[in-house]
Design a protein around this motif. Structure first.
Motif, PDB file in Angstrom:
ATOM      1  N   ASN A 260       0.868  -1.178   0.000  1.00 49.10           N
ATOM      2  CA  ASN A 260       0.000   0.000   0.000  1.00 49.10           C
ATOM      3  C   ASN A 260       0.900   1.221   0.000  1.00 49.10           C
ATOM      4  O   ASN A 260       1.781   1.351   0.852  1.00 49.10           O
ATOM      5  N   ARG A 261       0.668   2.103  -0.962  1.00 50.98           N
ATOM      6  CA  ARG A 261       1.404   3.373  -1.003  1.00 50.98           C
ATOM      7  C   ARG A 261       0.572   4.436  -0.306  1.00 50.98           C
ATOM      8  O   ARG A 261      -0.630   4.533  -0.521  1.00 50.98           O
ATOM      9  N   PHE A 262       1.259   5.234   0.514  1.00 47.93           N
ATOM     10  CA  PHE A 262       0.609   6.301   1.278  1.00 47.93           C
ATOM     11  C   PHE A 262       1.291   7.625   0.977  1.00 47.93           C
ATOM     12  O   PHE A 262       2.521   7.711   0.984  1.00 47.93           O
ATOM     13  N   ARG A 263       0.498   8.648   0.742  1.00 47.16           N
ATOM     14  CA  ARG A 263       1.005  10.015   0.620  1.00 47.16           C
ATOM     15  C   ARG A 263       0.710  10.702   1.943  1.00 47.16           C
ATOM     16  O   ARG A 263      -0.449  10.837   2.344  1.00 47.16           O
ATOM     17  N   ILE A 264       1.771  11.139   2.639  1.00 47.56           N
ATOM     18  CA  ILE A 264       1.650  11.694   3.992  1.00 47.56           C
ATOM     19  C   ILE A 264       1.997  13.178   3.981  1.00 47.56           C
ATOM     20  O   ILE A 264       2.965  13.604   3.345  1.00 47.56           O
ATOM     21  N   ALA A 265       1.207  13.952   4.702  1.00 45.20           N
ATOM     22  CA  ALA A 265       1.388  15.402   4.762  1.00 45.20           C
ATOM     23  C   ALA A 265       2.774  15.742   5.312  1.00 45.20           C
ATOM     24  O   ALA A 265       3.235  15.126   6.280  1.00 45.20           O
ATOM     25  N   PRO A 266       3.435  16.724   4.709  1.00 44.09           N
ATOM     26  CA  PRO A 266       4.752  17.157   5.214  1.00 44.09           C
ATOM     27  C   PRO A 266       4.666  17.549   6.691  1.00 44.09           C
ATOM     28  O   PRO A 266       3.710  18.199   7.126  1.00 44.09           O
ATOM     29  N   GLY A 267       5.650  17.095   7.450  1.00 43.77           N
ATOM     30  CA  GLY A 267       5.682  17.389   8.874  1.00 43.77           C
ATOM     31  C   GLY A 267       4.909  16.398   9.729  1.00 43.77           C
ATOM     32  O   GLY A 267       4.962  16.461  10.959  1.00 43.77           O
ATOM     33  N   ARG A 268       4.189  15.466   9.107  1.00 47.12           N
ATOM     34  CA  ARG A 268       3.383  14.489   9.857  1.00 47.12           C
ATOM     35  C   ARG A 268       3.958  13.076   9.784  1.00 47.12           C
ATOM     36  O   ARG A 268       3.321  12.109  10.210  1.00 47.12           O
TER      37      ARG A 268
END
Length: 101
Positions: free
Chosen positions: A6-14
């Protein structure tokens, strides 16, 4: 061998929050026949996001399918839904691979 990612795009800084979420959750994978290994991988960071991938290895495609229909799967994903998800920038993208060599 069969791989599920599973690929996840995570918010910068989180990123640390996302890693802690995965570190602290019980996946119940060790209860499932055919499970081989799991890794959480960190990819590149851009101004938009940091890419992560969950990477599980299974003895066979059938073992993975059986996991998705198991009580262990339901328990693991029920827990995952109880935590904040504001670090995600959209839903995960599932990719599956069968070993050919």
């Amino acid at each position: 061998m069969f791989l599920a990612m599973n690929r996840f795009r995570i918010a910068p800084g989180r990123e640390d929050d996302f890693i802690a979420h995965w570190r602290n959750r019980n996946s119940y994978l060790d209860e499932v026949p055919g499970f081989v290994s799991f890794n959480l991988l960190r990819g590149q960071t851009t101004d938009e996001c940091t890419l992560f991938a969950s990477h599980s290895v299974w003895a066979s495609e059938q073992a993975f399918i059986d996991w998705t229909k198991s009580e262990a799967f339901r328990k693991a994903h029920m827990q995952a839904g109880q935590s904040p998800r504001d670090f995600y920038l959209g839903p995960p993208q599932l990719e599956v691979f069968a070993s050919v060599l």
